[in-house]
Design an enzyme around this catalytic site. Structure first.
Site, PDB file in Angstrom:
ATOM      1  N   GLU A   1       0.830  -1.215   0.000  1.00  0.00           N
ATOM      2  CA  GLU A   1       0.000   0.000   0.000  1.00  0.00           C
ATOM      3  C   GLU A   1       0.860   1.260   0.000  1.00  0.00           C
ATOM      4  O   GLU A   1       0.780   2.071   0.920  1.00  0.00           O
ATOM      5  CB  GLU A   1      -0.880   0.030   1.257  1.00  0.00           C
ATOM      6  CG  GLU A   1      -1.787  -1.158   1.451  1.00  0.00           C
ATOM      7  CD  GLU A   1      -2.441  -1.178   2.840  1.00  0.00           C
ATOM      8  OE1 GLU A   1      -2.055  -0.384   3.724  1.00  0.00           O
ATOM      9  OE2 GLU A   1      -3.342  -2.011   3.029  1.00  0.00           O
ATOM     10  N   PRO A   2       1.708   1.448  -0.987  1.00  0.00           N
ATOM     11  CA  PRO A   2       2.529   2.656  -0.969  1.00  0.00           C
ATOM     12  C   PRO A   2       1.712   3.894  -1.339  1.00  0.00           C
ATOM     13  O   PRO A   2       0.848   3.827  -2.212  1.00  0.00           O
ATOM     14  CB  PRO A   2       3.585   2.382  -2.046  1.00  0.00           C
ATOM     15  CG  PRO A   2       2.920   1.438  -2.991  1.00  0.00           C
ATOM     16  CD  PRO A   2       1.954   0.621  -2.179  1.00  0.00           C
TER      17      PRO A   2
ATOM     18  N   ARG B   1       3.175   7.633  -0.329  1.00  0.00           N
ATOM     19  CA  ARG B   1       4.170   8.700  -0.480  1.00  0.00           C
ATOM     20  C   ARG B   1       5.155   8.431  -1.619  1.00  0.00           C
ATOM     21  O   ARG B   1       5.476   9.320  -2.394  1.00  0.00           O
ATOM     22  CB  ARG B   1       4.942   8.837   0.841  1.00  0.00           C
ATOM     23  CG  ARG B   1       5.821  10.060   0.897  1.00  0.00           C
ATOM     24  CD  ARG B   1       6.719  10.035   2.137  1.00  0.00           C
ATOM     25  NE  ARG B   1       6.054   9.730   3.359  1.00  0.00           N
ATOM     26  CZ  ARG B   1       5.552  10.623   4.226  1.00  0.00           C
ATOM     27  NH1 ARG B   1       5.701  11.900   3.992  1.00  0.00           N
ATOM     28  NH2 ARG B   1       4.951  10.226   5.326  1.00  0.00           N
TER      29      ARG B   1
ATOM     30  N   CYS C   1      -2.018  34.185   9.869  1.00  0.00           N
ATOM     31  CA  CYS C   1      -1.713  34.904  11.107  1.00  0.00           C
ATOM     32  C   CYS C   1      -1.311  33.968  12.242  1.00  0.00           C
ATOM     33  O   CYS C   1      -1.991  33.875  13.264  1.00  0.00           O
ATOM     34  CB  CYS C   1      -2.937  35.705  11.520  1.00  0.00           C
ATOM     35  SG  CYS C   1      -3.531  36.670  10.153  1.00  0.00           S
ATOM     36  N   GLU C   2      -0.244  33.216  12.045  1.00  0.00           N
ATOM     37  CA  GLU C   2       0.303  32.353  13.094  1.00  0.00           C
ATOM     38  C   GLU C   2       1.793  32.248  12.850  1.00  0.00           C
ATOM     39  O   GLU C   2       2.207  32.082  11.700  1.00  0.00           O
ATOM     40  CB  GLU C   2      -0.253  30.918  12.992  1.00  0.00           C
ATOM     41  CG  GLU C   2      -1.717  30.827  13.168  1.00  0.00           C
ATOM     42  CD  GLU C   2      -2.180  29.408  13.479  1.00  0.00           C
ATOM     43  OE1 GLU C   2      -1.370  28.589  13.964  1.00  0.00           O
ATOM     44  OE2 GLU C   2      -3.354  29.150  13.242  1.00  0.00           O
TER      45      GLU C   2
ATOM     46  N   TYR D   1       0.508  14.003   0.660  1.00  0.00           N
ATOM     47  CA  TYR D   1       0.056  14.655   1.899  1.00  0.00           C
ATOM     48  C   TYR D   1       0.185  16.177   1.793  1.00  0.00           C
ATOM     49  O   TYR D   1       0.455  16.852   2.783  1.00  0.00           O
ATOM     50  CB  TYR D   1       0.800  14.090   3.119  1.00  0.00           C
ATOM     51  CG  TYR D   1       0.730  12.583   3.181  1.00  0.00           C
ATOM     52  CD1 TYR D   1      -0.477  11.950   3.464  1.00  0.00           C
ATOM     53  CD2 TYR D   1       1.838  11.782   2.910  1.00  0.00           C
ATOM     54  CE1 TYR D   1      -0.575  10.559   3.476  1.00  0.00           C
ATOM     55  CE2 TYR D   1       1.750  10.390   2.916  1.00  0.00           C
ATOM     56  CZ  TYR D   1       0.544   9.785   3.203  1.00  0.00           C
ATOM     57  OH  TYR D   1       0.448   8.417   3.214  1.00  0.00           O
TER      58      TYR D   1
END
Ligand code: LLP
Length: 421
Positions: free
Chosen positions: A275-276, A278, A346-347, A375
């Protein structure tokens, strides 16, 4: 290897200039290369040649319909973890018999959806879930093929938030309890036990933890067969890592992984599933962004980009490193300077990189985040009411927008105001 290279000083995706896409769709955007996706899928497929196998792409990594269709046409199966992903896989033309359903909390309606639409197998993660699948299958008058995910208690040696194979993690059933749980499975109506499932984590950069886990699975296969279970399929999960820093990292290649799988498990004669996620899509995608301002701060310069943490959360969430390169190749010998590379949210957490050496950049310059295909888009949000950014797919000299940027109106119209207001 990927297909994002400079040509005459300009960054290309296959045969399309990134700047040309930017001019047409605006920044920021994600862009994927069909050739890289294809190559990575085929590497896994070839690595398992000689063994009956199915590569089930973990579509949580990037689930655009065009990406799924590209892989499905190559013969990929899909690993799904929600009813939404199941529906996406079916919509992209993946037949149910090539879809495996993973995840710790499958709901009754998701189980019903998969049993009605067709499913290759459920990877079961707990006894209550097994009972739920048995009950739904019995009610529908069908048999649900299942594997049981075992937790082998090995250290995947990866970031704590993406390790899943230690006993303290929420995943699978402890391997020590496997016989008991398989016995329960065999006694329940509506289930057909066909194999074992294991997945120990993501972005693994060594083969050794995989090998440890697979040795335990091999042993368990023999034990369960002796108990009378017909173990004929092994789902080995995903997790093979990719190089995020060019020239610095060399994670194992799919070919080496495949050779190890055959060496450790080949004698069992089981069908192998992997189940690759990435490794298939990570280096097949870039996030392209423009510099809005260069701001001089106290002892440091900030590159303020038009992409932000809502578009690519990995640096904020996992302290992940992404190489960031200018779309116009710097002239040889240009002196680099350190920048803090940030987004407009704004962080303070909206920081992609600190003191990153870059050639001098100015307003309007384009930059590309490498290894952003996995992702990236799927974990983005509309925080700060920043529209989800477009996705673009390149094939040779063609490109197409595969998800359009929503308008402000589209976003606002998703809300509704109750009649009392
Ligand atoms: N199979 C299962 C059961 C999984 O949970 C995962 C990933 C995969 C396969 C695919 O793993 P991969 O080949 O992509 O490593 N958001 C994180 C990664 C989370 C991985 C979750 N599970 C990140 O950005 O690094």
């Amino acid at each position: 290897m990927d297909h994002f290279l400079y040509r005459d000083g300009r960054l290309f995706a296959e045969d399309v200039a990134i700047a040309e896409i930017a001019a047409e769709v605006g920044t920021p955007f994600y862009v994927y290369s069909t050739a890289t996706l294809t190559r990575h899928f085929q590497l896994f497929d070839e690595a398992l040649e000689g063994t009956e196998h199915l590569v089930c792409y973990a579509m949580k990594a990037a689930s655009n319909q065009a990406i799924l269709r590209t892989l499905a046409e190559l013969g990929a199966g899909m690993d799904v973890v929600s009813g939404g992903e199941y529906a996406r896989a079916i919509a992209a033309g993946v037949p149910g018999e090539r879809i495996v359903f993973s995840g710790v909390g499958k709901t009754v309606s998701e189980i019903e959806q998969a049993l009605t639409g067709g499913i290759r197998q459920f990877n079961v993660e707990s006894e209550p879930e097994m009972q739920a699948i048995s009950a739904v299958a019995t009610r529908l008058g069908v048999t649900a093929p299942i594997t049981i995910r075992v937790n082998p208690d090995v250290d995947a040696k990866t970031h704590a938030k993406i390790a899943t194979g230690k006993s303290e993690n929420k995943f699978g059933i402890p391997i020590a309890r496997a016989r008991e749980v398989y016995a329960l499975a065999a006694s329940l109506p509506g289930l057909e036990v066909i194999g074992i499932d294991v997945h120990i984590g993501s972005q693994l950069t060594q083969l050794e933890p995989f090998e440890q886990a697979y040795r335990k699975v091999a042993e368990l296969t023999e034990v369960l067969r002796a108990d009378g279970h017909d173990i004929r399929r092994l789902d080995l999960g995903g997790g093979l890592g990719i190089p995020y820093t060019r020239g610095n990292e060399a994670p194992p290649l799919p070919m080496d992984y495949g050779a190890m799988v055959k060496r450790v498990l080949g004698h069992l004669g089981c069908e192998i599933e992997i189940e690759p996620g990435r490794l298939i899509v990570g280096n097949a995608g870039l996030l392209v962004s423009a510099v809005i301002y260069v701001k001089s701060g106290e002892g440091r310069d900030f590159l303020i980009l038009d992409a932000a943490m809502n578009d690519l959360i990995r640096p904020a969430m996992y302290e992940a490193h992404h190489d960031i390169i200018p779309v116009n190749e710097p002239a040889p010998g240009v002196e680099q300077q350190p920048y803090d590379i940030v987004g407009p949210v704004c962080e303070s957490g909206d920081t992609f990189a600190k003191q990153r050496a870059m050639p001098p950049l100015t307003d309007g310059d384009l930059v590309a985040f490498r290894s952003a295909g996995a992702y990236g888009a799927v974990m983005s949000s509309e925080y700060n009411t920043r529209p989800l950014i477009p996705e673009v797919l390149v094939k040779g000299d063609q490109f197409a927008v595969i998800r359009a940027r929503p308008s402000y109106e589209d976003i606002i119209n998703r809300d509704s105001i109750p009649e009392w207001l």
